[in-house]
Scaffold this active site. Structure first.
Site, short mmCIF file in Angstrom:
data_model
loop_
_atom_site.label_atom_id
_atom_site.label_comp_id
_atom_site.label_asym_id
_atom_site.label_seq_id
_atom_site.Cartn_x
_atom_site.Cartn_y
_atom_site.Cartn_z
N TRP A 161 11.64 -35.70 -1.78
CA TRP A 161 10.34 -35.37 -2.36
C TRP A 161 9.25 -35.07 -1.35
O TRP A 161 8.16 -34.67 -1.71
CB TRP A 161 9.86 -36.53 -3.25
CG TRP A 161 10.09 -37.89 -2.64
CD1 TRP A 161 11.13 -38.74 -2.92
CD2 TRP A 161 9.33 -38.54 -1.61
NE1 TRP A 161 11.06 -39.87 -2.14
CE2 TRP A 161 9.95 -39.77 -1.33
CE3 TRP A 161 8.17 -38.20 -0.90
CZ2 TRP A 161 9.46 -40.66 -0.36
CZ3 TRP A 161 7.68 -39.09 0.06
CH2 TRP A 161 8.33 -40.30 0.30
N LYS A 185 19.65 -29.78 -6.50
CA LYS A 185 19.21 -31.03 -7.16
C LYS A 185 17.91 -31.46 -6.46
O LYS A 185 17.92 -32.07 -5.40
CB LYS A 185 20.29 -32.10 -7.01
CG LYS A 185 20.34 -33.13 -8.11
CD LYS A 185 19.12 -33.97 -8.25
CE LYS A 185 19.07 -35.10 -7.26
NZ LYS A 185 17.75 -35.83 -7.30
N LEU A 189 10.85 -36.67 -8.51
CA LEU A 189 9.40 -36.95 -8.43
C LEU A 189 8.57 -35.69 -8.26
O LEU A 189 7.41 -35.65 -8.65
CB LEU A 189 9.12 -37.88 -7.23
CG LEU A 189 9.79 -39.24 -7.23
CD1 LEU A 189 9.40 -40.03 -6.00
CD2 LEU A 189 9.43 -40.01 -8.49
N SER A 238 17.58 -40.01 2.87
CA SER A 238 17.69 -41.20 3.70
C SER A 238 19.08 -41.31 4.33
O SER A 238 20.06 -40.77 3.80
CB SER A 238 17.42 -42.44 2.84
OG SER A 238 18.36 -42.48 1.79
N GLU A 259 20.55 -34.01 6.84
CA GLU A 259 19.26 -34.15 7.52
C GLU A 259 18.67 -35.48 7.06
O GLU A 259 18.22 -35.59 5.92
CB GLU A 259 18.33 -32.99 7.14
CG GLU A 259 18.84 -31.62 7.53
CD GLU A 259 18.86 -31.40 9.03
OE1 GLU A 259 18.30 -32.23 9.78
OE2 GLU A 259 19.47 -30.42 9.46
N CYS A 293 10.24 -37.22 7.95
CA CYS A 293 11.41 -37.63 8.72
C CYS A 293 11.08 -37.54 10.20
O CYS A 293 11.62 -38.26 11.02
CB CYS A 293 12.59 -36.74 8.38
SG CYS A 293 12.20 -35.00 8.49
N GLU A 392 12.52 -46.99 9.89
CA GLU A 392 11.72 -45.90 9.34
C GLU A 392 10.84 -46.47 8.22
O GLU A 392 11.36 -46.99 7.23
CB GLU A 392 12.64 -44.81 8.79
CG GLU A 392 11.89 -43.62 8.27
CD GLU A 392 12.81 -42.51 7.77
OE1 GLU A 392 13.72 -42.81 6.96
OE2 GLU A 392 12.61 -41.36 8.17
#
Ligand code: NAD
Length: 487
Positions: A161, A185, A189, A238, A259, A293, A392
């Site tokens: 998102w 897909k 959100l 993630s 990624e 990220c 993270e």
């Protein structure tokens, strides 16, 4: 109450070969929020297993015709998509601001990145050499060899998102350029943005079945990733979910590009321009409210300039206006959801309970009531095992730590299992070269903001993922390398 009533924005469970399908089960779906107010602005229906199956079959049925078109004709469609996104810039930017709360400048940049990506891959399609059969010289003149780059087939594209429009463009543009068909897909959100892109793709002449969409959360993503007719999965998200996707892919030896997360460093050398270093630190840690990220949330500063840097950073953080997109001088918006804010706050609390010290934090504008806002936070000199230094956070939390030697800075920066990006702030070219080589990261910025170009491939080392998006490598990641040897 039936959540699907009174919603001006009712988003279908699936778009398969150009037809929109509703959810088979009433209430199967989730509310879409305005991140700046917390208000419900829509309802995203979720696909069921039969719809996921139908979407993949539609992509499979459309596969050969799309693959067999000339690359140049696919390129015309991609460039048309870029034109139509540009023509719809205001509407796309405004939807992005609503569902993510991004400041106008950031939302506009997302639109520009999507346009640049479709233009770039449209341009690559016109480069016949990239798609041509290549001769392979062999040490035996009784035979000849050929190298072919052929479309992988059906690609499952799963996106998060935080940069929905951009991440989707990074996947769809090279997949279509390569001759693949796709099932996308989006994140449940922020899917309104992808629904708008889907309409644009149809208007641009993408044939029915070439891009299909299934909506929903992790269960829908998992069904899609596991489908036996999917040849390749390109996943952004993630590391935890990336691991599951890779395990699923292993079943059928599906090709994967992953990624994933990061915990990147920004290094400020003693020769740095401190004003510039602070601007890069703010951009690296607080753009998109830190939900990047590539967030450089570990800031590593030379002892000689540490005090000066911290003082200037404090002034900048206190002046960083956290507000909804409509506030004139907004610099940072809210987090994407209440759950994300709770996740970030929980990590912050854990880090503090474990000894981390907040050096200073920013403040929320008075217009922030109701949304998923959080002020930027700077932690000084955390322990190297503190969760805020190691994990993270995906929110507006940055840590600053000092160093004495270049070797020490490099060791600190590399002390992570991630390896997505790094920034080095220095005016010393020789030192920059050393850092570039020594830092374990897919992309190193030297004295620049986080510039991203479709020509430059993106992807990480270690837990940050596998494979590269963008650039020619991004195109090749949707192709199989094949050879022939002929008498
Ligand atoms: P996430 O991993 O929870 O979800 C990503 C996507 O995967 C969503 O569409 C989700 O619905 C889907 N999904 C969830 N479970 C699944 C499963 N079992 N099988 C298949 N799909 C599944 O990530 P998020 O919270 O949406 O996004 C934040 C994460 O994304 C961060 O870790 C961030 O670092 C990463 N990210 C990486 C990059 C990059 O380029 N490296 C870019 C953006 C975000």
């Amino acid at each position: 109450m039936n959540m699907r009533e009174d919603r001006s924005l009712l988003l279908p469970a699936a778009t398969i070969a150009g037809t929109r399908y509703g959810a088979s089960v009433l209430e199967s779906g989730n509310a879409i929020h305005d991140a700046s107010t917390g208000d419900v602005i829509g309802w995203q229906e979720h696909a069921d297993a039969a719809q996921v199956d139908a979407a993949v079959r539609a992509a499979h049925a459309a596969r050969d015709a799309w693959r067999d078109r000339t690359p140049a004709s696919r390129g015309v469609v991609l460039r048309r998509i870029a034109e139509l996104i540009a023509a719809d810039r205001a509407r796309l930017s405004s939807m992005q601001q609503k569902v993510s709360g991004k400041p106008p400048l950031e939302a506009d940049t997302d639109v520009s990145d999507a346009i640049a990506t479709f233009e770039y891959y449209g341009g690559l399609c016109a480069d016949a050499a990239l798609f041509a059969v290549e001769k392979v010289s062999l040490p035996d003149d009784t035979v000849s060899g050929e190298r072919h780059h052929e479309a992988v087939g059906v690609a499952a594209l799963i996106v998060p998102w935080n940069f929905p429009m951009v991440t989707t463009a990074w996947k769809i543009a090279p997949a279509l350029a390569a001759g693949c068909t796709a099932v996308l897909k989006p994140s449940e959100l922020t899917s309104p943005v992808e629904h708008m892109l889907a309409d644009i793709m149809t208007a641009a002449g993408v044939p029915d079945g070439v891009v299909n969409i299934v909506n929903g959360g992790g269960e829908v993503g998992a069904l899609l990733a596991a489908h036996p007719l999917v040849d390749k999965i390109s996943f952004t998200g993630s590391t935890a979910v990336g691991r599951k996707v890779m395990q699923t892919a292993a079943e059928d030896m599906k090709r994967v590009t992953l990624e994933l997360g990061g915990k990147s460093a920004l290094i400020v050398r003693a020769d740095a321009d401190i004003g510039h270093a602070v601007a890069l630190a703010i951009g690296g840690a607080f753009t998109n409210a830190g939900q990047m990220c590539s967030a450089t949330s570990r800031i590593i500063v030379h002892d000689d300039v540490y005090r000066k840097f911290i003082a200037a950073l404090e002034v900048a953080v206190r002046a960083h206006v956290v507000a909804p997109p409509h506030v004139g001088n907004v610099a940072m918006g809210p987090l994407v959801s209440r759950a994300q804010r709770e996740r970030v706050q929980a990590l912050l609390d854990e880090g503090i309970a474990d000894g981390a010290r907040i050096a200073f934090s920013g403040a929320l504008d008075s217009a922030c009531e109701g949304g998923f806002f959080m002020a930027p936070v700077v932690i000084a000199e955390p322990d190297a095992r503190n969760v805020l230094w190691t994990d993270e956070v995906f929110g507006p939390v940055a840590c600053v730590i000092s160093f004495r030697t270049d070797d020490e800075a490099i060791a600190l920066a590399n002390d992570t299992r991630y390896g997505l990006v790094a920034t080095v702030v220095t005016r010393d070219d020789e030192a920059a070269r050393r850092y570039r080589k020594a830092l374990r990261a897919g992309l190193v910025w030297i004295d620049t903001p986080q510039l991203i170009f479709p020509q430059v491939s993106w992807g990480g080392l270690g837990l940050s993922g596998i494979g590269r998006e963008l650039g020619v490598a991004g195109l090749r990641s949707y192709q199989e390398l094949r050879h022939a040897i002929m008498a």
